[in-house]
Write a protein that holds these residues in place. Structure first.
Motif, PDB file in Angstrom:
ATOM      1  N   GLN A  84      10.638 -43.773 -87.527  1.00 18.26           N
ATOM      2  CA  GLN A  84      10.773 -43.816 -88.975  1.00 18.26           C
ATOM      3  C   GLN A  84      10.398 -42.470 -89.577  1.00 18.26           C
ATOM      4  O   GLN A  84       9.449 -41.815 -89.129  1.00 18.26           O
ATOM      5  CB  GLN A  84       9.896 -44.923 -89.569  1.00 18.26           C
ATOM      6  CG  GLN A  84      10.375 -46.322 -89.230  1.00 18.26           C
ATOM      7  CD  GLN A  84       9.645 -47.392 -90.007  1.00 18.26           C
ATOM      8  OE1 GLN A  84       8.797 -47.085 -90.852  1.00 18.26           O
ATOM      9  NE2 GLN A  84       9.973 -48.651 -89.742  1.00 18.26           N
ATOM     10  N   ALA A  85      11.170 -42.065 -90.600  1.00 17.07           N
ATOM     11  CA  ALA A  85      10.954 -40.777 -91.261  1.00 17.07           C
ATOM     12  C   ALA A  85      11.443 -40.885 -92.700  1.00 17.07           C
ATOM     13  O   ALA A  85      11.859 -41.954 -93.168  1.00 17.07           O
ATOM     14  CB  ALA A  85      11.679 -39.660 -90.516  1.00 17.07           C
ATOM     15  N   LYS A  86      11.403 -39.757 -93.410  1.00 18.92           N
ATOM     16  CA  LYS A  86      11.880 -39.686 -94.792  1.00 18.92           C
ATOM     17  C   LYS A  86      13.000 -38.653 -94.875  1.00 18.92           C
ATOM     18  O   LYS A  86      12.858 -37.523 -94.403  1.00 18.92           O
ATOM     19  CB  LYS A  86      10.742 -39.296 -95.733  1.00 18.92           C
ATOM     20  CG  LYS A  86      11.162 -39.192 -97.200  1.00 18.92           C
ATOM     21  CD  LYS A  86      10.012 -38.731 -98.069  1.00 18.92           C
ATOM     22  CE  LYS A  86       8.992 -39.840 -98.219  1.00 18.92           C
ATOM     23  NZ  LYS A  86       7.921 -39.468 -99.179  1.00 18.92           N
TER      24      LYS A  86
ATOM     25  N   GLY B 187      27.965 -32.521 -89.920  1.00 23.06           N
ATOM     26  CA  GLY B 187      27.076 -32.149 -91.014  1.00 23.06           C
ATOM     27  C   GLY B 187      25.663 -31.925 -90.506  1.00 23.06           C
ATOM     28  O   GLY B 187      25.414 -31.824 -89.298  1.00 23.06           O
ATOM     29  N   LYS B 188      24.745 -31.842 -91.436  1.00 19.49           N
ATOM     30  CA  LYS B 188      23.351 -31.651 -91.067  1.00 19.49           C
ATOM     31  C   LYS B 188      22.464 -32.508 -91.959  1.00 19.49           C
ATOM     32  O   LYS B 188      22.820 -32.836 -93.101  1.00 19.49           O
ATOM     33  CB  LYS B 188      22.948 -30.185 -91.171  1.00 19.49           C
ATOM     34  CG  LYS B 188      22.940 -29.618 -92.576  1.00 19.49           C
ATOM     35  CD  LYS B 188      22.459 -28.174 -92.557  1.00 19.49           C
ATOM     36  CE  LYS B 188      22.411 -27.595 -93.980  1.00 19.49           C
ATOM     37  NZ  LYS B 188      21.921 -26.196 -93.974  1.00 19.49           N
ATOM     38  N   SER B 189      21.309 -32.863 -91.408  1.00 13.31           N
ATOM     39  CA  SER B 189      20.335 -33.680 -92.131  1.00 13.31           C
ATOM     40  C   SER B 189      18.948 -33.156 -91.817  1.00 13.31           C
ATOM     41  O   SER B 189      18.676 -32.690 -90.703  1.00 13.31           O
ATOM     42  CB  SER B 189      20.447 -35.156 -91.741  1.00 13.31           C
ATOM     43  OG  SER B 189      21.708 -35.684 -92.112  1.00 13.31           O
ATOM     44  N   LYS B 190      18.076 -33.265 -92.804  1.00 17.23           N
ATOM     45  CA  LYS B 190      16.706 -32.800 -92.670  1.00 17.23           C
ATOM     46  C   LYS B 190      15.768 -33.958 -92.963  1.00 17.23           C
ATOM     47  O   LYS B 190      15.937 -34.665 -93.963  1.00 17.23           O
ATOM     48  CB  LYS B 190      16.443 -31.643 -93.633  1.00 17.23           C
ATOM     49  CG  LYS B 190      15.133 -30.916 -93.389  1.00 17.23           C
ATOM     50  CD  LYS B 190      15.018 -29.709 -94.309  1.00 17.23           C
ATOM     51  CE  LYS B 190      13.726 -28.944 -94.043  1.00 17.23           C
ATOM     52  NZ  LYS B 190      13.600 -27.768 -94.935  1.00 17.23           N
ATOM     53  N   PHE B 191      14.786 -34.154 -92.083  1.00 16.58           N
ATOM     54  CA  PHE B 191      13.868 -35.277 -92.192  1.00 16.58           C
ATOM     55  C   PHE B 191      12.434 -34.757 -92.203  1.00 16.58           C
ATOM     56  O   PHE B 191      12.132 -33.707 -91.632  1.00 16.58           O
ATOM     57  CB  PHE B 191      14.058 -36.259 -91.032  1.00 16.58           C
ATOM     58  CG  PHE B 191      15.471 -36.731 -90.863  1.00 16.58           C
ATOM     59  CD1 PHE B 191      15.975 -37.755 -91.636  1.00 16.58           C
ATOM     60  CD2 PHE B 191      16.303 -36.133 -89.927  1.00 16.58           C
ATOM     61  CE1 PHE B 191      17.278 -38.183 -91.485  1.00 16.58           C
ATOM     62  CE2 PHE B 191      17.603 -36.551 -89.763  1.00 16.58           C
ATOM     63  CZ  PHE B 191      18.095 -37.578 -90.547  1.00 16.58           C
ATOM     64  N   LYS B 192      11.583 -35.536 -92.845  1.00 11.89           N
ATOM     65  CA  LYS B 192      10.173 -35.186 -92.954  1.00 11.89           C
ATOM     66  C   LYS B 192       9.336 -36.363 -92.482  1.00 11.89           C
ATOM     67  O   LYS B 192       9.622 -37.517 -92.819  1.00 11.89           O
ATOM     68  CB  LYS B 192       9.819 -34.832 -94.403  1.00 11.89           C
ATOM     69  CG  LYS B 192       8.373 -34.397 -94.594  1.00 11.89           C
ATOM     70  CD  LYS B 192       8.100 -34.035 -96.044  1.00 11.89           C
ATOM     71  CE  LYS B 192       6.657 -33.594 -96.242  1.00 11.89           C
ATOM     72  NZ  LYS B 192       6.376 -33.246 -97.659  1.00 11.89           N
ATOM     73  N   PHE B 193       8.294 -36.064 -91.705  1.00  8.61           N
ATOM     74  CA  PHE B 193       7.392 -37.080 -91.170  1.00  8.61           C
ATOM     75  C   PHE B 193       6.043 -36.918 -91.866  1.00  8.61           C
ATOM     76  O   PHE B 193       5.374 -35.889 -91.720  1.00  8.61           O
ATOM     77  CB  PHE B 193       7.241 -36.927 -89.656  1.00  8.61           C
ATOM     78  CG  PHE B 193       8.527 -37.115 -88.906  1.00  8.61           C
ATOM     79  CD1 PHE B 193       8.870 -38.347 -88.383  1.00  8.61           C
ATOM     80  CD2 PHE B 193       9.408 -36.056 -88.740  1.00  8.61           C
ATOM     81  CE1 PHE B 193      10.052 -38.519 -87.696  1.00  8.61           C
ATOM     82  CE2 PHE B 193      10.593 -36.213 -88.053  1.00  8.61           C
ATOM     83  CZ  PHE B 193      10.920 -37.453 -87.531  1.00  8.61           C
TER      84      PHE B 193
ATOM     85  N   GLY C 126       2.063 -35.942 -88.658  1.00  7.14           N
ATOM     86  CA  GLY C 126       3.494 -35.768 -88.880  1.00  7.14           C
ATOM     87  C   GLY C 126       4.120 -34.761 -87.938  1.00  7.14           C
ATOM     88  O   GLY C 126       5.267 -34.926 -87.500  1.00  7.14           O
ATOM     89  N   GLU C 127       3.373 -33.717 -87.595  1.00  8.18           N
ATOM     90  CA  GLU C 127       3.914 -32.713 -86.678  1.00  8.18           C
ATOM     91  C   GLU C 127       4.129 -33.292 -85.284  1.00  8.18           C
ATOM     92  O   GLU C 127       5.128 -32.999 -84.620  1.00  8.18           O
ATOM     93  CB  GLU C 127       2.964 -31.518 -86.616  1.00  8.18           C
ATOM     94  CG  GLU C 127       3.484 -30.358 -85.789  1.00  8.18           C
ATOM     95  CD  GLU C 127       2.575 -29.149 -85.858  1.00  8.18           C
ATOM     96  OE1 GLU C 127       2.843 -28.169 -85.136  1.00  8.18           O
ATOM     97  OE2 GLU C 127       1.598 -29.189 -86.640  1.00  8.18           O
ATOM     98  N   LYS C 128       3.199 -34.132 -84.831  1.00  8.70           N
ATOM     99  CA  LYS C 128       3.366 -34.778 -83.527  1.00  8.70           C
ATOM    100  C   LYS C 128       4.550 -35.739 -83.534  1.00  8.70           C
ATOM    101  O   LYS C 128       5.285 -35.851 -82.547  1.00  8.70           O
ATOM    102  CB  LYS C 128       2.083 -35.521 -83.147  1.00  8.70           C
ATOM    103  CG  LYS C 128       0.925 -34.620 -82.761  1.00  8.70           C
ATOM    104  CD  LYS C 128      -0.265 -35.440 -82.326  1.00  8.70           C
ATOM    105  CE  LYS C 128      -1.399 -34.543 -81.851  1.00  8.70           C
ATOM    106  NZ  LYS C 128      -1.051 -33.843 -80.592  1.00  8.70           N
ATOM    107  N   ALA C 129       4.750 -36.447 -84.651  1.00  4.07           N
ATOM    108  CA  ALA C 129       5.880 -37.375 -84.739  1.00  4.07           C
ATOM    109  C   ALA C 129       7.208 -36.630 -84.677  1.00  4.07           C
ATOM    110  O   ALA C 129       8.156 -37.072 -84.008  1.00  4.07           O
ATOM    111  CB  ALA C 129       5.781 -38.193 -86.023  1.00  4.07           C
ATOM    112  N   ALA C 130       7.306 -35.487 -85.364  1.00 10.45           N
ATOM    113  CA  ALA C 130       8.539 -34.699 -85.317  1.00 10.45           C
ATOM    114  C   ALA C 130       8.794 -34.166 -83.911  1.00 10.45           C
ATOM    115  O   ALA C 130       9.936 -34.173 -83.423  1.00 10.45           O
ATOM    116  CB  ALA C 130       8.456 -33.548 -86.317  1.00 10.45           C
TER     117      ALA C 130
END
Length: 428
Positions: A228-230, A286-292, A297-301
């Motif tokens: 899960q992310a944003k 295309g491209k998509s950018k996600f934030k954790f 959050g860095e470990k999740a990414a």
């Protein structure tokens, strides 16, 4: 050997072999303990092959398995099989978990031991809410599981409540965590499982395992990895699902359940970039950018990045009909050879300029080693000129290197210093 209370240990002492202890937890909560020789050369491939040999899993079926280790944020990460274990796990003994990386197809010729572990993994994931099933799927899976574990239904032996007695913690009634309609009546559900179990009379264990995997393959988003992310474009919560076909991005509704597919990325031409707590996927579509978000959050990414790369590797191995475990074995061998070649080059450069050692007491040997790296002494000696070293100069270097000598040697040096000073005074 000691000099004035200081102990000098020989560097030529034979090193003892390091034994690494590894504990592997299986799908049925059984813990295996294995010991391996060496620590720096121990890789995940070595552990996986040892576990497969102990559980009687053929080498061709090891491609469906992987190893997990707990991270500092409490999540389980996939261990990269070609890299040393100590690079990812620092606590000893090593705590690992055997898990299914890819579920096999039901029509493939898979060994019975492999099918059994796969079905145990399915039951464990359903009980923990990893998959959402319908009540009929729950009952079918439990009935095939009972047929494989218990055998044919016998009315005199299998009295009411036998499912919990024989299956133990693996038998759980559907609840709101893993059922699409919420909690169901426990008595009615158990009667449904018993009725289905009676209809499986005559099925062997392997047939029951295959039938269970057939039912499990009908579950929505089965055989996938979920994160899960944003989404940074519209600030909505999404779920990144990684499968063998590619990466799917699902939009989550108010109760955090997948609603519809927002975007699909195939592995062909896919570029993945991870920076701090952000992840960017770029392809021809295309491209998509996600934030954790969160503290880790860095470990999740980073975890999503490694899962995508490893899934793409397994996809390429499936297309080229290559065994992933053999690929990791070859990769580990290349990495080991690179390390050995680097060490050999360092040794050769050191051997070209050997340290001059004069036969005598241990203090002279250590003084020559110390003078080799001393800042005050910039002159170097090789093995050819070692016989030309004067005793007086060698003792002078001992004094500069601050290595304590025997009392007899110290007295001789003091006498020579006094004699030198007297000669200089007489000359003047």
């Amino acid at each position: 050997m000691s000099f004035r209370g200081r102990t000098i240990r020989s560097s030529f002492r034979r090193k003892q072999a390091v034994v690494s202890e590894v504990r592997i937890v299986l799908m049925d909560n059984i813990c295996l303990q294995e010991k391996f020789d060496g620590e720096s050369t121990l890789t995940g491939v070595d552990i996986l092959r040892r576990v497969g040999k102990r559980l009687e899993i053929p080498d061709i079926d090891l491609k469906y398995f992987g190893l997990k280790y707990p991270d500092s944020d409490g999540q389980m990460n996939w261990l990269i099989l070609s890299e040393p274990v100590k690079k990812h796990v620092s606590k000893k003994p090593y705590q690992l978990q055997l898990a299914i990386r890819i579920y096999p197809e039901a029509n493939e010729s898979v060994s019975e031991s492999c099918l059994k572990l796969c079905c145990y993994q399915v039951k464990s994931d359903i009980n923990r809410g990893m998959f959402i099933c319908t009540p009929s799927q729950h009952a079918a899976i439990d009935s095939y599981f009972a047929q494989a574990i218990v055998g044919d239904y016998k009315p005199k032996k299998h009295t009411p409540g036998y499912l919990e007695d024989f299956l133990g913690f693996l038998f759980e009634h559907p609840s709101g965590v893993n059922c699409s309609v919420g909690t169901v009546n426990a008595r009615a559900y158990e009667d449904d499982v018993v009725r289905r179990h009676q209809g499986h009379h005559g099925m062997t264990k392997k047939e029951s395992w295959l039938a269970l995997l057939n039912v499990a393959s009908t579950i929505t988003r089965f055989n996938t990895l979920k994160h899960q992310a944003k989404d940074c474009s519209d600030k909505t919560q999404v779920e990144i699902t990684i499968s063998q076909e590619g990466v799917d991005v699902y939009n989550l509704n108010n109760v955090k359940e997948p609603d519809f597919v927002k975007k699909h990325f195939s592995f062909r031409g896919l570029a993945v970039i991870s920076y701090k707590n952000k992840l960017m996927l770029t392809s021809t579509s295309g491209k998509s950018k996600f934030k954790f978000t969160g503290l880790y959050g860095e470990k999740a990414a980073r975890r999503v990045l490694e899962d995508i790369l490893e899934s793409r590797l397994y996809n390429n191995c499936a297309l080229t009909k290559t065994d992933p475990v053999s690929y990791h074995t070859e990769e580990a061998r290349r990495m080991s050879e690179a390390i050995l070649n680097r060490r050999a080059s360092i040794y050769r450069s050191f051997r070209n300029e050997p340290i001059a050692r004069r036969p005598g007491s241990a203090s002279r040997v250590y003084s020559s080693i110390r003078s080799r790296f001393s800042k005050k002494s910039t002159k170097r000696y090789n093995s050819e000129s070692s016989d030309e070293i004067d005793d007086r100069e060698l003792r002078y270097k001992q004094r500069l290197s601050r290595i304590e000598m025997l009392p007899t040697e110290q007295n001789e040096v003091n006498d020579e210093i006094l004699a030198t000073q007297q000669n200089e005074a007489n000359d003047m």
